[in-house]
Design a protein around this motif. Structure first.
Motif, PDB file in Angstrom:
ATOM      1  N   PHE A 115      -4.875 -19.741  -1.395  1.00  0.00           N
ATOM      2  CA  PHE A 115      -6.224 -19.913  -0.871  1.00  0.00           C
ATOM      3  C   PHE A 115      -7.090 -18.678  -1.051  1.00  0.00           C
ATOM      4  N   GLY A 116      -8.376 -18.932  -1.179  1.00  0.00           N
ATOM      5  CA  GLY A 116      -9.356 -17.872  -1.195  1.00  0.00           C
ATOM      6  C   GLY A 116      -9.708 -17.435   0.215  1.00  0.00           C
ATOM      7  N   ARG A 126     -11.784 -21.876 -14.807  1.00  0.00           N
ATOM      8  CA  ARG A 126     -11.386 -21.208 -13.573  1.00  0.00           C
ATOM      9  C   ARG A 126     -12.544 -21.065 -12.591  1.00  0.00           C
ATOM     10  N   GLN A 127     -13.524 -21.948 -12.699  1.00  0.00           N
ATOM     11  CA  GLN A 127     -14.680 -21.910 -11.818  1.00  0.00           C
ATOM     12  C   GLN A 127     -14.870 -23.269 -11.157  1.00  0.00           C
ATOM     13  N   PHE A 128     -15.047 -23.239  -9.842  1.00  0.00           N
ATOM     14  CA  PHE A 128     -15.191 -24.483  -9.078  1.00  0.00           C
ATOM     15  C   PHE A 128     -16.365 -24.286  -8.137  1.00  0.00           C
ATOM     16  N   ILE A 129     -17.325 -25.206  -8.168  1.00  0.00           N
ATOM     17  CA  ILE A 129     -18.551 -25.051  -7.401  1.00  0.00           C
ATOM     18  C   ILE A 129     -18.709 -26.223  -6.442  1.00  0.00           C
ATOM     19  N   LEU A 130     -19.055 -25.934  -5.213  1.00  0.00           N
ATOM     20  CA  LEU A 130     -19.338 -26.943  -4.198  1.00  0.00           C
ATOM     21  C   LEU A 130     -20.834 -26.935  -3.932  1.00  0.00           C
ATOM     22  N   SER A 131     -21.464 -28.100  -3.956  1.00  0.00           N
ATOM     23  CA  SER A 131     -22.921 -28.171  -3.837  1.00  0.00           C
ATOM     24  C   SER A 131     -23.348 -29.263  -2.877  1.00  0.00           C
ATOM     25  N   SER A 132     -24.583 -29.100  -2.435  1.00  0.00           N
ATOM     26  CA  SER A 132     -25.242 -30.158  -1.684  1.00  0.00           C
ATOM     27  C   SER A 132     -26.732 -30.077  -1.961  1.00  0.00           C
ATOM     28  N   LYS A 133     -27.382 -31.216  -2.025  1.00  0.00           N
ATOM     29  CA  LYS A 133     -28.832 -31.216  -2.233  1.00  0.00           C
ATOM     30  C   LYS A 133     -29.552 -31.025  -0.907  1.00  0.00           C
ATOM     31  N   LYS A 134     -28.991 -31.580   0.168  1.00  0.00           N
ATOM     32  CA  LYS A 134     -29.613 -31.463   1.486  1.00  0.00           C
ATOM     33  C   LYS A 134     -28.531 -31.347   2.550  1.00  0.00           C
ATOM     34  N   GLU A 165     -19.365 -20.881  -4.599  1.00  0.00           N
ATOM     35  CA  GLU A 165     -18.637 -20.683  -5.844  1.00  0.00           C
ATOM     36  C   GLU A 165     -17.232 -20.137  -5.605  1.00  0.00           C
ATOM     37  N   CYS A 166     -16.334 -20.576  -6.441  1.00  0.00           N
ATOM     38  CA  CYS A 166     -14.936 -20.154  -6.373  1.00  0.00           C
ATOM     39  C   CYS A 166     -14.475 -19.858  -7.794  1.00  0.00           C
ATOM     40  N   THR A 167     -13.842 -18.708  -7.994  1.00  0.00           N
ATOM     41  CA  THR A 167     -13.278 -18.398  -9.303  1.00  0.00           C
ATOM     42  C   THR A 167     -11.852 -17.890  -9.138  1.00  0.00           C
ATOM     43  N   VAL A 168     -11.045 -18.197 -10.118  1.00  0.00           N
ATOM     44  CA  VAL A 168      -9.647 -17.785 -10.128  1.00  0.00           C
ATOM     45  C   VAL A 168      -9.410 -16.895 -11.329  1.00  0.00           C
ATOM     46  N   GLU A 169      -8.681 -15.818 -11.130  1.00  0.00           N
ATOM     47  CA  GLU A 169      -8.323 -14.907 -12.212  1.00  0.00           C
ATOM     48  C   GLU A 169      -6.811 -14.880 -12.395  1.00  0.00           C
ATOM     49  N   SER A 171      -1.501 -10.373 -11.942  1.00  0.00           N
ATOM     50  CA  SER A 171      -1.346 -11.271 -10.814  1.00  0.00           C
ATOM     51  C   SER A 171      -2.608 -12.107 -10.644  1.00  0.00           C
ATOM     52  N   GLN A 172      -2.444 -13.237  -9.948  1.00  0.00           N
ATOM     53  CA  GLN A 172      -3.562 -14.139  -9.767  1.00  0.00           C
ATOM     54  C   GLN A 172      -4.402 -13.763  -8.554  1.00  0.00           C
ATOM     55  N   THR A 173      -5.694 -13.942  -8.691  1.00  0.00           N
ATOM     56  CA  THR A 173      -6.631 -13.650  -7.605  1.00  0.00           C
ATOM     57  C   THR A 173      -7.648 -14.773  -7.532  1.00  0.00           C
ATOM     58  N   ILE A 174      -8.017 -15.127  -6.315  1.00  0.00           N
ATOM     59  CA  ILE A 174      -9.034 -16.157  -6.122  1.00  0.00           C
ATOM     60  C   ILE A 174     -10.178 -15.568  -5.321  1.00  0.00           C
ATOM     61  N   HIS A 175     -11.394 -15.791  -5.787  1.00  0.00           N
ATOM     62  CA  HIS A 175     -12.583 -15.244  -5.161  1.00  0.00           C
ATOM     63  C   HIS A 175     -13.481 -16.365  -4.670  1.00  0.00           C
ATOM     64  N   GLN A 176     -14.134 -16.130  -3.563  1.00  0.00           N
ATOM     65  CA  GLN A 176     -15.133 -17.067  -3.053  1.00  0.00           C
ATOM     66  C   GLN A 176     -16.357 -16.275  -2.618  1.00  0.00           C
ATOM     67  N   TRP A 177     -17.524 -16.834  -2.871  1.00  0.00           N
ATOM     68  CA  TRP A 177     -18.738 -16.234  -2.325  1.00  0.00           C
ATOM     69  C   TRP A 177     -19.813 -17.280  -2.134  1.00  0.00           C
ATOM     70  N   PRO A 178     -20.707 -17.025  -1.162  1.00  0.00           N
ATOM     71  CA  PRO A 178     -20.705 -15.852  -0.293  1.00  0.00           C
ATOM     72  C   PRO A 178     -19.645 -15.955   0.798  1.00  0.00           C
ATOM     73  N   ALA A 179     -19.441 -14.890   1.529  1.00  0.00           N
ATOM     74  CA  ALA A 179     -18.468 -14.908   2.620  1.00  0.00           C
ATOM     75  C   ALA A 179     -19.031 -15.638   3.836  1.00  0.00           C
ATOM     76  N   THR A 180     -20.305 -15.448   4.095  1.00  0.00           N
ATOM     77  CA  THR A 180     -20.968 -16.162   5.191  1.00  0.00           C
ATOM     78  C   THR A 180     -22.334 -16.636   4.715  1.00  0.00           C
ATOM     79  N   LEU A 181     -22.783 -17.718   5.329  1.00  0.00           N
ATOM     80  CA  LEU A 181     -24.049 -18.313   4.922  1.00  0.00           C
ATOM     81  C   LEU A 181     -24.643 -19.063   6.097  1.00  0.00           C
ATOM     82  N   VAL A 182     -25.928 -18.830   6.349  1.00  0.00           N
ATOM     83  CA  VAL A 182     -26.650 -19.579   7.373  1.00  0.00           C
ATOM     84  C   VAL A 182     -27.807 -20.277   6.675  1.00  0.00           C
ATOM     85  N   GLN A 183     -27.817 -21.592   6.762  1.00  0.00           N
ATOM     86  CA  GLN A 183     -28.814 -22.384   6.046  1.00  0.00           C
ATOM     87  C   GLN A 183     -29.460 -23.394   6.995  1.00  0.00           C
TER      88      GLN A 183
END
Lengths: 112, 112
Positions: free
Chosen positions: A103-104, A72-80, A22-26, A1-13
């Motif tokens: 959805f993850g 199966r890897q998708f990354i969301l980024s920001s410089k600032k 990061e997001c990965t799908v299996e 079966s398919q699984t989608i993972h995201q991390w981290p679960a929470t983030l304070v920046q």
């Protein structure tokens, strides 16, 4: 079966710091991948989608970017980060255009 | 421009009642419509997907209908339970691209 993972679960920046989510799908190959943001009390906003490795489409101009280095890897980024980047970020996938989206668990980002 | 509206924004009913959640869209040129459930602080769970050629879909106590010509969909929940408490979101897919257009959701509370 398919699984989608995201991390981290929470983030304070702090404002101005970089971001990498990061997001990965299996269990599937060549999925369409999506990044959404859900601001408090508001609907979902599509940020990016990808139909294949290295193929990224942006729906909303902003200081965020996305990359798909592997199938199966998708990354969301920001410089600032900005205060307005706070929200709940969701990754999703589907097997084909118009297919059911899955959805993850999401990442809660707070920019201080 | 496609817009999706969900009414009511919030609903509180006693356990055991049958209830209906509404979703309307302004442009009937959709490819499909999905209903999702979101628990607080969690990702989205797909409940039902209705293709534009279909009139309804059923899964357990859930039944979703689609009337493209009038721009409406309903999600019927039979014999509601406290575990059904969540926010329910509908989204339509456009014929032209990969983007889902989202409603703001209906927050459902089932009182024991």
């Amino acid at each position: 079966s398919q699984t989608i993972h995201q991390w981290p679960a929470t983030l304070v920046q702090p404002v101005g710091s970089p971001l990498s989510l990061e997001c990965t799908v299996e269990g599937t190959s060549n999925p369409n991948l999506y990044w959404y943001r859900q601001a408090a009390g508001r609907g979902l906003q599509l940020l990016f989608y990808s139909v294949g490795i290295g193929q990224i489409s942006s729906e909303v101009p902003q200081n965020l970017s996305a990359s798909r280095p592997q199938d199966r890897q998708f990354i969301l980024s920001s410089k600032k980060l900005l205060l307005s980047d706070s929200g709940f970020y969701l990754c999703a996938w589907d097997g084909a255009k118009y297919a059911e989206q899955y959805f993850g668990p999401g990442t809660r980002l707070t920019v201080t | 421009k496609q817009e999706v509206t969900q009414i009511p924004a919030a609903l509180s009913v006693p356990e055991g009642e049958n209830l209906v959640l509404n979703c309307s869209f302004t442009d009937s040129a959709i490819y499909n419509l999905q209903w999702f459930r979101q628990d607080p602080g969690k990702g989205l769970t797909s409940l039902l997907l209705i293709q534009s050629s279909q009139r309804e879909q059923t899964s357990g106590r859930l039944n979703a209908s689609l009337d493209k010509s009038s721009g409406r969909s309903t999600l019927y929940i039979a014999a509601s339970q406290p575990g059904d408490s969540a926010t329910y979101l509908c989204a339509v897919s456009l014929d032209s691209n990969y983007q889902l257009i989202w409603g703001a959701g209906t927050k459902l509370i089932i009182k024991p």
